[in-house]
Design a protein around this motif. Structure first.
Motif, PDB file in Angstrom:
ATOM      1  N   GLY A 173       0.802  -1.218   0.000  1.00 26.63           N
ATOM      2  CA  GLY A 173       0.000   0.000   0.000  1.00 26.63           C
ATOM      3  C   GLY A 173       0.834   1.267   0.000  1.00 26.63           C
ATOM      4  O   GLY A 173       0.369   2.328   0.400  1.00 26.63           O
ATOM      5  N   GLU A 174       2.069   1.127  -0.465  1.00 25.77           N
ATOM      6  CA  GLU A 174       2.972   2.283  -0.415  1.00 25.77           C
ATOM      7  C   GLU A 174       2.584   3.352  -1.435  1.00 25.77           C
ATOM      8  O   GLU A 174       2.102   3.057  -2.518  1.00 25.77           O
ATOM      9  N   ILE A 175       2.777   4.606  -1.067  1.00 25.51           N
ATOM     10  CA  ILE A 175       2.708   5.716  -2.015  1.00 25.51           C
ATOM     11  C   ILE A 175       4.020   6.480  -1.983  1.00 25.51           C
ATOM     12  O   ILE A 175       4.539   6.907  -3.008  1.00 25.51           O
ATOM     13  N   ARG A 198       6.254   2.022   9.051  1.00 26.96           N
ATOM     14  CA  ARG A 198       5.380   3.131   8.707  1.00 26.96           C
ATOM     15  C   ARG A 198       5.710   4.388   9.512  1.00 26.96           C
ATOM     16  O   ARG A 198       6.012   4.317  10.700  1.00 26.96           O
ATOM     17  N   LEU A 246      -0.450  11.677   4.320  1.00 22.84           N
ATOM     18  CA  LEU A 246      -0.074  10.293   4.004  1.00 22.84           C
ATOM     19  C   LEU A 246       0.210   9.501   5.276  1.00 22.84           C
ATOM     20  O   LEU A 246      -0.135   8.321   5.376  1.00 22.84           O
ATOM     21  N   GLU A 249      -2.951   8.373   6.892  1.00 20.73           N
ATOM     22  CA  GLU A 249      -3.625   7.316   6.138  1.00 20.73           C
ATOM     23  C   GLU A 249      -2.822   6.017   6.096  1.00 20.73           C
ATOM     24  O   GLU A 249      -3.249   5.038   5.483  1.00 20.73           O
ATOM     25  N   LYS A 251       0.105   5.533   4.579  1.00 22.12           N
ATOM     26  CA  LYS A 251       0.687   5.339   3.249  1.00 22.12           C
ATOM     27  C   LYS A 251       2.059   5.984   3.095  1.00 22.12           C
ATOM     28  O   LYS A 251       2.566   6.132   1.989  1.00 22.12           O
ATOM     29  N   TYR A 253       5.972   5.569   4.335  1.00 17.45           N
ATOM     30  CA  TYR A 253       6.916   4.640   4.947  1.00 17.45           C
ATOM     31  C   TYR A 253       8.253   5.334   5.200  1.00 17.45           C
ATOM     32  O   TYR A 253       8.587   6.332   4.549  1.00 17.45           O
TER      33      TYR A 253
END
Length: 283
Positions: A173-175, A198, A246, A249, A251, A253
């Motif tokens: 689920g990385e962005i 995270r 982020l 949420e 997202k 890391y």
């Protein structure tokens, strides 16, 4: 990023070697470790790199003139050249440089990058560019549809760019994956609170930090194109709007690394950086 469940059989010695690398943070478990090492071995290092080298030019006493911060000399070469040479060693050859005031100096020095074995293209930031978010949004079409690296042009480190990218790709689920370094004085940089891999909280230059963390934003990132969905047209800085969102949420890391990290944010920081560096042969 979609995944398919597989069942595999491995030799005992391979499993022992694999287990020895699992630390619960960078590599969470066997499945994560296998994916990480397969990705590092098999995935082509074709990711594009975007370097933000805009902002106002700064007067450097050593140069006796105003220069883009990325062009001040470190160990005999412009800082940006040191970064580009390091990218070449890690086989990242497709580079976009986003330039602002003094951008012609950068373009004239590097041209198309062929002398360095790179393919360099340029983006001219608008005269009143508000910050990192606007500069990144301008590069949306340039970076393409895959994972990419985002680097700030006034930062030099001995980070392993390839390892950062593969670590990023191995997350779920990385962005965005943010490189993190340790600083005693955290009020000058963005402060990250890490839980496992995270980042659960991000504060930009906090005067009174909400956490005891000493992990700060190193200005080096691996990102997915989904990041552009978070940037509004009037957004100024990634640090003040995008990264905290982020983190909330789940997202964002973190990639902590040890070693050299130089932030040439102004003339005083440049002097301090020079005192830390004798040579850059290890970069």
């Amino acid at each position: 990023m979609s995944r398919e469940r597989l069942t595999i059989t491995l030799k005992d010695e391979i499993l022992k070697a694999l287990d020895s690398q699992i630390d619960g943070q960078k590599l969470r478990n066997r499945s994560h470790a296998i994916e990480y090492y397969l990705s590092k071995s098999l995935m082509a290092k074709a990711a594009k790199v975007l370097i933000l080298a805009g902002g106002k030019a700064v007067y450097f006493e050593s140069e006796k003139k105003k220069l883009p911060k990325a062009m001040v000399k470190v160990a005999g070469k412009p800082l940006l050249e040191q970064v580009l040479l390091k990218l070449k060693r890690f086989k990242f050859t497709e580079v976009w440089i986003s330039v602002g005031e003094g951008g012609e100096i950068i373009k004239k020095h590097f041209e198309d990058g062929s002398d360095l074995g790179l393919n360099i293209n340029y983006l001219d930031q608008p005269a009143k560019c508000k910050g990192t978010a606007e500069a990144l949004l301008q590069a949306k079409d340039a970076v393409g549809s895959g994972s990419f690296l985002l680097l700030y042009g006034d930062v030099l480190s001995d980070i392993d760019y390839s390892d950062l990218l593969e670590y990023h790709r191995s997350q779920r689920g990385e962005i965005c994956t943010m490189a993190l370094t340790v600083a005693e004085t955290v009020s000058m940089w963005g402060l990250a609170q890490l839980n496992g891999s995270r980042i659960v909280s991000f504060e930009e230059k906090p005067k009174i930090p909400r956490t005891f963390s000493r992990l700060v934003n190193a200005g080096i990132y691996a990102m997915e194109p989904e990041i552009f969905k978070y940037i509004k047209k009037d957004e100024a800085k990634l640090e003040s709007g995008i990264f905290p969102r982020l983190a909330e949420e789940g997202k964002l890391y973190g990639y902590p690394f040890k070693g050299l990290w130089l932030d040439i944010s102004n003339s005083a920081a440049y002097k301090q950086a020079l005192s830390q560096v004798k040579n850059l042969s290890n970069l």
